[in-house]
Design an enzyme around this catalytic site. Structure first.
Site, PDB file in Angstrom:
ATOM      1  N   ASN A  22       0.722  -1.221  -0.183  1.00 29.90           N
ATOM      2  CA  ASN A  22      -0.038   0.230  -0.068  1.00 29.90           C
ATOM      3  C   ASN A  22       0.744   1.244   0.080  1.00 29.90           C
ATOM      4  O   ASN A  22       1.428   1.540   1.149  1.00 29.90           O
ATOM      5  CB  ASN A  22      -0.972  -0.084   1.310  1.00 29.90           C
ATOM      6  CG  ASN A  22      -2.002   1.042   1.262  1.00 29.90           C
ATOM      7  OD1 ASN A  22      -1.678   2.126   0.304  1.00 29.90           O
ATOM      8  ND2 ASN A  22      -2.804   0.979   2.263  1.00 29.90           N
ATOM      9  N   ARG A 107      -2.552  -2.228  -3.568  1.00 29.71           N
ATOM     10  CA  ARG A 107      -3.820  -1.155  -3.364  1.00 29.71           C
ATOM     11  C   ARG A 107      -3.613  -0.321  -4.269  1.00 29.71           C
ATOM     12  O   ARG A 107      -2.498   0.623  -4.308  1.00 29.71           O
ATOM     13  CB  ARG A 107      -3.859  -0.999  -1.833  1.00 29.71           C
ATOM     14  CG  ARG A 107      -5.119   0.143  -1.847  1.00 29.71           C
ATOM     15  CD  ARG A 107      -4.923   0.892  -0.579  1.00 29.71           C
ATOM     16  NE  ARG A 107      -6.134   1.714  -0.564  1.00 29.71           N
ATOM     17  CZ  ARG A 107      -6.102   2.920   0.147  1.00 29.71           C
ATOM     18  NH1 ARG A 107      -4.981   3.479   0.723  1.00 29.71           N
ATOM     19  NH2 ARG A 107      -7.380   3.681   0.374  1.00 29.71           N
ATOM     20  N   HIS A 196     -12.511   2.912  -0.307  1.00 34.71           N
ATOM     21  CA  HIS A 196     -12.752   1.912   0.873  1.00 34.71           C
ATOM     22  C   HIS A 196     -13.475   0.626   0.242  1.00 34.71           C
ATOM     23  O   HIS A 196     -13.926  -0.349   1.014  1.00 34.71           O
ATOM     24  CB  HIS A 196     -13.491   2.325   2.152  1.00 34.71           C
ATOM     25  CG  HIS A 196     -12.561   3.705   2.790  1.00 34.71           C
ATOM     26  ND1 HIS A 196     -13.537   4.433   3.432  1.00 34.71           N
ATOM     27  CD2 HIS A 196     -11.408   3.725   2.768  1.00 34.71           C
ATOM     28  CE1 HIS A 196     -12.727   5.482   3.810  1.00 34.71           C
ATOM     29  NE2 HIS A 196     -11.262   5.147   3.460  1.00 34.71           N
ATOM     30  N   ARG A 257     -11.531  15.645   6.571  1.00 34.16           N
ATOM     31  CA  ARG A 257     -12.294  15.940   5.453  1.00 34.16           C
ATOM     32  C   ARG A 257     -13.695  16.426   6.005  1.00 34.16           C
ATOM     33  O   ARG A 257     -14.134  15.934   6.841  1.00 34.16           O
ATOM     34  CB  ARG A 257     -12.386  14.909   4.427  1.00 34.16           C
ATOM     35  CG  ARG A 257     -11.190  14.564   3.705  1.00 34.16           C
ATOM     36  CD  ARG A 257     -11.352  13.203   2.934  1.00 34.16           C
ATOM     37  NE  ARG A 257     -10.036  12.607   2.513  1.00 34.16           N
ATOM     38  CZ  ARG A 257     -10.009  11.381   2.511  1.00 34.16           C
ATOM     39  NH1 ARG A 257     -10.662  10.705   3.010  1.00 34.16           N
ATOM     40  NH2 ARG A 257      -8.518  10.981   2.307  1.00 34.16           N
ATOM     41  N   GLU A 400      -8.322  -5.230   5.163  1.00 36.06           N
ATOM     42  CA  GLU A 400      -8.035  -4.794   3.743  1.00 36.06           C
ATOM     43  C   GLU A 400      -6.964  -5.583   3.091  1.00 36.06           C
ATOM     44  O   GLU A 400      -7.015  -5.789   1.755  1.00 36.06           O
ATOM     45  CB  GLU A 400      -8.010  -3.169   3.605  1.00 36.06           C
ATOM     46  CG  GLU A 400      -9.300  -2.570   3.896  1.00 36.06           C
ATOM     47  CD  GLU A 400      -9.082  -1.053   3.944  1.00 36.06           C
ATOM     48  OE1 GLU A 400      -9.202  -0.236   2.941  1.00 36.06           O
ATOM     49  OE2 GLU A 400      -8.589  -0.443   5.026  1.00 36.06           O
TER      50      GLU A 400
END
Length: 429
Positions: A22, A107, A196, A257, A400
């Protein structure tokens, strides 16, 4: 089972390990997994790449107690970062030159509409990922750097891209389209993609298992609540709606965010405050959310401040929870029937107050949380609703990296087990 010749060519070994990478703009996270039993052999992180204070943390998991080793000092770029990670793996007998390594899974944040499944990376695939940089300028460039670095280290090995957006490509057009001029939207790839996706795929499937049913039998609302946060409505194993949009900015209140906001705010800030496009971008992505509301983006610290009577932290918490409730209600309407609401990721898995507050008042939707079950801390999937609840409320830890490894090995291992060539460069139209 797949076999691969050793360097000497005299014997054969099972190639059933997958390295998951990742790559961020200044970091590389990695995990090496044994797909025989889906266990982790090692995990690591290289952070602050390019700075004088670079750091590598490596934890081998093949022995008894997992003891983390640390390297500090400047690591100039991703190539150097991955090289040092490879050295740490080799020190544990897990080198990247091992014939047991079947593939490297990457990823990749944005796959647009063309990548709807894990894909073996070719020049054509990499070119398409580069074409998507304008809609993922913060993520895809770093992902591309990680891919190229890994290709240089093991050019003989299948490299597989697993896309955050892929799970959401099943959204119907009426959910994915924005109500703007169609020609303009199509010309600039403006639509809702969602992110996601590996987490939502993994968690929705595990939620079905927890209920003792197949994914095709259940409708699930997944709330992935970390520093980044997103919700999804999953009907019979397929995503039909998700909260993030063209970028990861849309949707829930997040750590830094803003989530949903009137788009005219950007025009107002430009005209009245004299802010540039880049300044507004930074404001909404890095200085908003919980951080902008109360100065903290760590939910643990926010809860501590609330307990101390901090009104600003309390308001930030209430805004965060209010947005969650809106999405739970909206997605209940989209799905028509909900079998479970599932919390996951750092906040979702660990903050009992967030889970309790998000469900409170939703009894008419069949949602109730049992205070005792909600207070239990566990790393296992679990129900936190009472037996009489019409809709299950669950906590399912996300994984993940395991999802990326599973998808990577399913693509590479299945073909090799059948004695076929690995399918490469599947680019959907």
């Amino acid at each position: 089972m797949t076999t691969t010749p050793t360097k000497e060519g005299s014997a054969a070994v099972q190639a059933r390990r997958v390295l998951v990478l990742n790559s961020g703009s200044s970091s590389v996270k990695y995990q090496l997994l044994d797909m025989n039993n889906r266990s982790r052999l090692a995990i690591g992180l290289v952070e602050r790449i390019g700075e004088e204070t670079s750091r590598l943390l490596h934890t081998p998991l093949t022995g008894g107690d997992a003891e983390t080793r640390e390297r500090t000092g400047r690591i100039p770029d991703h190539a150097a970062a991955l090289k040092e990670a490879a050295e740490e793996l080799a020190a544990d007998g897990l080198g990247l030159d091992s014939p047991e390594l079947a593939a490297i899974g990457h990823r990749v944040v944005h796959g647009g509409l063309r990548f709807t499944r894990p894909t073996v990376i070719t020049d054509e695939v990499l070119t398409e990922i580069e074409r998507l940089v304008p809609v993922a300028p913060l993520h895809n460039p770093a992902n591309i750097t990680g891919i190229r670095t890994a290709q240089a280290l093991r050019p003989d090995l299948p490299q597989v891209a697993v896309f955050d957006t892929a799970f959401h490509t099943t959204m119907p057009e009426h959910a994915a389209r924005y109500a703007i001029d169609v020609e303009t939207a199509d010309a600039h790839r403006i639509r809702r993609y969602g992110f996601h996706g590996t987490s939502h795929a993994y968690v929705s499937r595990k939620a079905a298992e927890l209920l003792g049913r197949t994914p095709e039998e259940v409708n699930v609302i997944v709330l992935h609540l970390g520093n980044g946060a997103s919700a999804s409505a999953v009907a019979a194993g397929r995503c039909v709606e998700t909260s993030m949009g063209l970028t990861p900015l849309e949707g829930l209140v997040m750590g830094t965010r803003s989530g949903d906001i009137d788009p005219a705010v950007t025009f107002h800030l430009k005209r009245v405050a004299g802010m540039s496009t880049d300044e507004i971008d930074v404001l909404l992505n890095k200085k908003s959310g919980l951080l902008g509301l109360c100065g903290d983006n760590d939910m643990r610290e926010i809860r501590r401040r609330i307990d101390d009577g901090d009104e600003r932290a309390a308001l930030a918490f209430d805004i965060y929870v209010h947005r969650l409730k809106k999405y739970i209600g909206a997605y209940s309407a989209v799905l028509g029937r909900v079998d479970a609401v599932v919390f996951t990721a750092g906040v979702g898995e660990n903050s009992a107050p967030v889970r309790e507050a998000a469900i409170a008042g939703l009894e008419e939707l069949g949602l109730v949380v049992d205070a005792g079950l909600n207070a239990v801390r566990s790393g296992e999937p679990r129900l936190i609703s009472p037996n009489y609840a019409r809709v299950a409320v669950a906590v399912v830890p996300t994984d993940e990296e395991l999802e990326i490894a599973d998808q990577t090995f399913a693509l590479v291992g299945r073909a090799e087990s059948a004695g076929q060539e690995v399918p490469v460069g599947e680019v959907d139209n």
